[in-house]
Design an enzyme around this catalytic site. Structure first.
Site, short mmCIF file in Angstrom:
data_model
loop_
_atom_site.label_atom_id
_atom_site.label_comp_id
_atom_site.label_asym_id
_atom_site.label_seq_id
_atom_site.Cartn_x
_atom_site.Cartn_y
_atom_site.Cartn_z
N ARG A 1 27.02 -99.73 56.36
CA ARG A 1 27.30 -100.17 54.99
C ARG A 1 27.34 -99.00 54.01
O ARG A 1 28.25 -98.91 53.17
CB ARG A 1 26.25 -101.18 54.54
N LYS B 1 34.00 -90.95 32.68
CA LYS B 1 33.68 -92.36 32.89
C LYS B 1 33.57 -92.64 34.39
O LYS B 1 34.38 -93.34 34.99
CB LYS B 1 34.74 -93.24 32.24
N LYS C 1 35.12 -84.34 19.25
CA LYS C 1 35.72 -85.66 19.10
C LYS C 1 35.47 -86.17 17.68
O LYS C 1 34.91 -85.47 16.83
CB LYS C 1 35.18 -86.61 20.16
N GLU D 1 39.93 -83.26 19.64
CA GLU D 1 40.59 -84.54 19.45
C GLU D 1 41.05 -84.65 18.00
O GLU D 1 40.28 -84.37 17.07
CB GLU D 1 39.64 -85.69 19.77
N ASP E 1 44.71 -88.85 20.50
CA ASP E 1 44.17 -90.10 21.01
C ASP E 1 44.79 -91.29 20.28
O ASP E 1 44.77 -91.37 19.05
CB ASP E 1 42.65 -90.11 20.83
#
Length: 293
Positions: free
Chosen positions: A107, A142, A174, A203, A224
């Protein structure tokens, strides 16, 4: 099946990192011991690994390490290379070793292989979608907790390119950082002063901010959630001076059109976040005739 042998080109993470992933996986699965496998006679047996759907294979080092952790003498005969595109109902490998160890490792070994193959498969689909353009497909941070290096490796196996690995190997300004400094210009100058040796990614949310970033200089500019007209204007304004990256809700249906606008990179969180595991199984016994046994 392509037979690319991409493992010769794409280096996996350090083996210590692979072993750490495997140790954690086996510890949570085995606990005090596999009480069901203990019912089996502890003799030798064989098994085969079947891929039930079309896929790009990634994760062999983790699969092997799971089995070798429980049976150092297990023999694994791979029939495909890392990075190979395989058809449904392809036997990927055969195994020979102690029967209890084979089923106890099954597994965890499959979890790694099906997850990383899922990442490689979807990455390859995006790479194919933009083929012939200048655009590179990038991943993001992510990732599944604890599997960042593994998933970023799988992205490379699928033909993609890694963005920064974490918060330490590049400065990325950002929206929240720029708001704190008051402007793109101020944020860039502070970043250059504090971390002059690290790559700087900025960004921007408007064409005016784009102009600031171009003037101050950085390694890449992230535009973005620009609409198509604004994105095309950004490409015209940048004119190749600094690479442009697109991010935000990019799917297979949109990625080609975005690439054809002339951007250099498209970063896609779904490569590692929305993982659909590849359907694999491992069965004890010789390979059946229907699969070429």
């Amino acid at each position: 099946m392509s037979g690319t042998g991409i493992a010769d080109i794409v280096e996996p993470p350090p083996y210590a990192a692979v072993l750490a992933n495997v140790a954690a996986a086996l510890a949570e699965d085995l606990g005090r011991g596999d009480v069901t496998a203990a019912l089996l006679p502890d003799g030798d047996d064989v098994a085969y690994l079947l891929c039930k759907q079309e896929a790009v294979i990634a994760g062999r080092p983790w699969f092997d390490a799971c089995h070798r952790a429980l049976d150092p003498d297990v023999h694994i005969d791979w029939r495909v290379h890392e990075g190979d595109h395989v058809r449904a109902d392809t036997v990927l490998a055969t195994l020979a070793g102690r029967s209890r160890a084979l089923v106890s490792a099954e597994r965890s070994a499959l979890n790694f292989l099906q997850t990383l193959s899922g990442t490689a498969t979807v990455t390859a689909a995006f790479v194919d979608a933009v083929r012939g353009t200048r655009t590179k497909i990038l991943d993001t941070r992510k990732t599944l907790p604890g599997l960042r290096l593994a998933q970023k490796y799988a992205v490379r196996v699928g033909g993609g390119v890694n963005h920064r690995i974490g918060l330490y190997d590049a400065v990325m300004l950002k929206e929240n950082h720029i708001r704190a400094f008051g402007s793109v210009t101020a944020a860039i100058r502070a970043a250059r002063a504090a971390q002059p040796a690290l790559p700087l990614i900025v960004e921007v949310e408007t064409l005016a901010q784009l102009e600031e970033a171009l003037r101050e200089g950085c390694e890449r500019i992230l535009v973005d959630d620009f609409d198509a007209d604004t994105r095309q204007e950004a490409v015209r304004i940048a004119n190749g001076r600094i690479p442009l990256e697109v991010s935000g809700s990019v799917d297979l249906g949109r990625v080609r059109a975005i690439a054809e606008d002339g951007v250099d990179c498209i970063s896609i969180g779904a490569l590692t976040k929305h993982v659909q595991a590849i359907d694999l199984s491992m069965k004890l016994g010789p390979v059946p005739a229907q699969y070429g046994g």
